[in-house]
Design a protein around this motif. Sequence first.
Motif, short mmCIF file in Angstrom:
data_model
loop_
_atom_site.label_atom_id
_atom_site.label_comp_id
_atom_site.label_asym_id
_atom_site.label_seq_id
_atom_site.Cartn_x
_atom_site.Cartn_y
_atom_site.Cartn_z
N GLU A 168 31.12 19.91 27.11
CA GLU A 168 31.54 21.31 27.11
C GLU A 168 30.36 22.23 27.36
OE1 GLU A 168 34.47 22.41 24.15
OE2 GLU A 168 33.17 24.11 23.63
N ARG A 169 29.23 21.87 26.76
CA ARG A 169 28.04 22.71 26.86
C ARG A 169 26.83 21.81 27.08
NH1 ARG A 169 26.29 26.86 22.05
NH2 ARG A 169 25.05 28.25 23.34
N ILE A 170 26.00 22.18 28.03
CA ILE A 170 24.82 21.36 28.34
C ILE A 170 23.58 22.24 28.30
CG2 ILE A 170 23.71 19.81 30.01
CD1 ILE A 170 26.57 19.35 31.21
N ILE A 171 22.70 21.96 27.34
CA ILE A 171 21.50 22.78 27.17
C ILE A 171 20.31 22.01 27.74
CG2 ILE A 171 20.05 24.01 25.51
CD1 ILE A 171 22.48 23.72 23.50
N GLY A 220 24.95 21.47 36.30
CA GLY A 220 25.93 21.68 35.22
C GLY A 220 25.39 22.23 33.92
N ALA A 221 24.09 22.52 33.84
CA ALA A 221 23.55 23.09 32.60
C ALA A 221 24.17 24.46 32.36
CB ALA A 221 22.03 23.19 32.67
N THR A 222 24.56 24.73 31.11
CA THR A 222 25.14 26.02 30.76
C THR A 222 24.12 26.92 30.08
OG1 THR A 222 25.93 25.04 28.70
CG2 THR A 222 27.49 25.13 30.53
N ASP A 223 23.09 26.32 29.50
CA ASP A 223 22.05 27.08 28.80
C ASP A 223 20.69 26.47 29.12
OD1 ASP A 223 23.67 28.58 26.29
OD2 ASP A 223 24.55 26.67 26.91
N ILE A 224 19.67 27.32 29.07
CA ILE A 224 18.29 26.83 29.26
C ILE A 224 17.49 27.23 28.02
CG2 ILE A 224 16.18 27.02 30.65
CD1 ILE A 224 18.35 25.86 32.39
N VAL A 225 16.74 26.29 27.49
CA VAL A 225 15.84 26.58 26.37
C VAL A 225 14.41 26.30 26.84
CG1 VAL A 225 15.08 25.71 24.12
CG2 VAL A 225 17.48 26.27 24.49
#
Length: 340
Positions: A189-192, A208-213
């Motif tokens: 669902e979410r890929i960081i 497909g990454a939804t967030d970047i840290v």
Amino acid sequence: MRAVIMDAPGQITVGEREDPRIIEPTDAVIRLTATCICGSDLWPYRGVEPADHTPMGHEYVGLVEEVGASVTTVKPGDFVVGSFVISCGVCEICRSGYPSKCIHAEFVAGIGTQAEKARIPHADGTLVATPGMPDDGLIPSLLAASDVLGTGWFAADAAQVGPGKTVAVVGDGAVGLMGVLAAQQMGAERIIAMSRHADRQALAREYGATDIVTERGAEGAARIKELTGGLGAHSVIEAVGTEESMLQAIHATRGGGHIGFVGVAHEGVQLPLDQLFFAEVHLHGGPAPVRRYLPELIQKIWDREIDPGKVFDLTLPLDQAAEGYAAMHERRAIKVMLTL
Ligand SMILES: [Zn+2]
Ligand SMILES: [Zn+2]
């Protein structure tokens, strides 16, 4: 034949090696179409591992030239993709899904596929033929399946990625990026993605990454907790192999969560057992059983469902291998394809 040789750390030449030939009835000799430089080839390049006139390379695609008398699944003229670990395909460990721990396992790095040709032992258990002759456009993706895609896929599988899960990926090299792609394919669902490099962040988003840290270490783990309501990710992919990256993965995982670790660890890398004990997470990793996933991955590439080949951002002829190593060492390239 021409082949890449690491004369000493940091010294790459393309020289002559004896042509491989069939030795065992289970062997195949392949003529390579393309090969590539791996992040793990940088360890000897940087002097962390020894190098003394060492043949290089373990990722490969090409045409079968000749097979031994007992080979049945590939024949001369077939286009094949092979795993970076030789496996027999029939022993109890292979049949349990762990060909990289086959009782006959041998790292292809010892064979050296940055070359015009290679002898592949246990051809039936190691190579997979493609459904036909691939277009040039498919070659990079098929080559990626030989290691980085298969490794990222295993990491996601080992981390029990699936629908509804939040996945964090430690490491933005080729394997980490392939872990993002695998997580997306497995329905996360979410890929960081954890990355500090703009070009790698962009590719991670594309995959497909939804967030970047951008934070690392303890700060990076804290940031993952923050993004997941204080719990941590369900699934974490570790694709670096250092103590810092492994602890970052452990502390970014929720209690009861799963970590797939595929970053190659070196001698001397240790984990504090107390932190591991109190984290209460599942750990599974090691050299990826790529051969297990090859039929499925080749089909997805063939059907153009996935495009892992984008991870190659520099392509050079084999003769310019030295420039390829330098580009990866200096992080001017994510992954370098060498063509023949
Ligand atoms: Zn590799
Ligand atoms: Zn086996």
